[in-house]
Design an enzyme around this catalytic site. Structure first.
Site, PDB file in Angstrom:
ATOM      1  N   ASP A 159      59.850  26.855  20.420  1.00 30.54           N
ATOM      2  CA  ASP A 159      59.932  25.772  21.411  1.00 30.54           C
ATOM      3  C   ASP A 159      58.514  25.381  21.819  1.00 30.54           C
ATOM      4  OD1 ASP A 159      59.036  27.633  23.359  1.00 30.54           O
ATOM      5  OD2 ASP A 159      61.099  28.213  23.823  1.00 30.54           O
ATOM      6  N   LYS A 183      63.859  23.458  21.461  1.00 30.11           N
ATOM      7  CA  LYS A 183      64.974  24.368  21.775  1.00 30.11           C
ATOM      8  C   LYS A 183      65.738  23.873  22.996  1.00 30.11           C
ATOM      9  CE  LYS A 183      64.250  28.415  23.921  1.00 30.11           C
ATOM     10  NZ  LYS A 183      63.824  29.807  24.124  1.00 30.11           N
TER      11      LYS A 183
HETATM   12  C1  R5P Z   1      61.862  31.440  26.625  1.00 35.48           C
HETATM   13  O1  R5P Z   1      61.486  30.278  26.697  1.00 35.48           O
HETATM   14  C2  R5P Z   1      61.069  32.484  25.939  1.00 35.48           C
HETATM   15  O2  R5P Z   1      59.863  31.970  25.473  1.00 35.48           O
HETATM   16  C3  R5P Z   1      61.829  33.090  24.776  1.00 35.48           C
HETATM   17  O3  R5P Z   1      62.035  32.081  23.808  1.00 35.48           O
HETATM   18  C4  R5P Z   1      63.135  33.626  25.209  1.00 35.48           C
HETATM   19  O4  R5P Z   1      62.960  34.465  26.314  1.00 35.48           O
HETATM   20  C5  R5P Z   1      63.801  34.388  24.092  1.00 35.48           C
HETATM   21  O5  R5P Z   1      65.051  34.813  24.533  1.00 35.48           O
HETATM   22  P1  R5P Z   1      66.182  35.158  23.483  1.00 35.48           P
HETATM   23  O6  R5P Z   1      65.647  36.142  22.509  1.00 35.48           O
HETATM   24  O7  R5P Z   1      67.280  35.739  24.343  1.00 35.48           O
HETATM   25  O8  R5P Z   1      66.629  33.887  22.841  1.00 35.48           O
END
Ligand code: R5P
Length: 280
Positions: A159, A183
């Site tokens: 993202d 994302k």
């Molecule tokens: C959120 O924006 C963070 O940068 C990570 O992308 C997020 O915490 C990842 O979480 P998960 O592994 O549960 O998708």
């Protein structure tokens, strides 16, 4: 003297070696009712408390360590949060909710003179502390375990928020392109990732993020890649909750690398040198 939380002993030992300071032998105990307590050795001057707050127990343990350090004679308490839990709750997303990051930052500030945290999810959480707080960047070292022979590599953020991180790892590696996907998060474990225009066919891709929690973001990002060569996952904080590691393997990740802000099997990179640089 370094005083470590129970879940960051490896990083605390590495940091003590980097700084050439004593590593206190902290004792951790649990009472029959589940409450926990720590015991620290006498401290002559500065105490560096190192503790990731990846659970509610870890938050309490950190507050205990800070308090025990003062009781044991510390003239200054520097708190290092390798991984700051609740940092992703940096605003009240719905009416009636707390700003959890602010609540925990305020609590931690009551026992610290200074706070350092490694790659916080949002730099804005530093403003929630009532004492000087700074971020440490451990991301460039995530390039260290990558193979030297990456083919025309792309360092990809799942993202836009992780773009700088991907650039840091690329800079650490020394060559390659960077790009980011878009994302949308639908729930705690349900995300969709939309690819960009970059052509990754037959190229090695390093997908880079600050945190891998459920692994949904990473596995969706990998699934959105069109005919890549090898795919590597690099993250600062390998939370790897539940079946996250399986998701990454099923998605086709060749290898997963993280730092020791959270001690997991994939914690191949130490954040200690970056933290030591900030402390010296
Ligand atoms: C959120 O924006 C963070 O940068 C990570 O992308 C997020 O915490 C990842 O979480 P998960 O592994 O549960 O998708």
């Amino acid at each position: 003297m370094i005083l470590s939380g129970s879940s960051t002993q490896q990083l605390a030992a590495a940091l003590a070696a980097e700084l050439g300071v004593d590593l206190g032998r902290v004792e951790y105990e649990t009472f029959p009712d589940g409450e926990r307590i720590v015991r620290v050795p006498p401290v002559e001057d500065r105490a560096i408390v190192v503790a990731s707050t990846d659970s509610s127990d870890a938050h309490v343990e950190l507050l205990q360590l800070q308090d025990a350090a003062r009781e044991a004679g510390a003239s200054e308490v520097v708190t290092v949060l390798p991984y700051m839990g609740y940092a992703r709750q940096d605003e009240a997303f719905e009416a009636g909710q707390p700003v959890s990051a602010r609540a925990v930052a305020r609590a931690i500030s009551t026992g610290a003179d200074r706070v350092l945290t490694v790659n916080p999810h949002e730099a804005g959480v530093l403003d929630f502390f009532d004492v000087p707080a700074e971020a440490v960047d451990a991301a460039p070292r995530l390039a260290d375990p990558l193979p030297d022979d990456l083919v025309d590599p792309v360092f990809l953020a799942p993202d836009a928020g992780a773009t700088d991180l991907a650039a840091s790892v690329r800079d650490g590696y020394g060559r390659g392109d960077t790009d980011h996907f878009e994302k949308v998060r639908h729930s705690g474990s349900d995300v969709t990732v939309t690819p960009s225009d970059i052509d990754v066919s037959d190229r090695d891709v390093v997908v880079t993020d600050d945190i891998v929690a459920t692994g949904s973001t990473m596995s969706e990002a990998i699934a959105a890649l069109d005919d890549p060569n090898r795919v590597y996952v690099a993250c600062v904080h390998p939370l790897l909750a539940g079946n996250a590691r399986l998701k990454l393997a099923n998605a086709g990740a060749e290898a997963v690398y993280g730092t020791d802000t959270l001690e997991r099997a994939v914690s191949r990179v130490s954040a200690a040198p970056a933290v030591a640089d900030a402390l010296e």
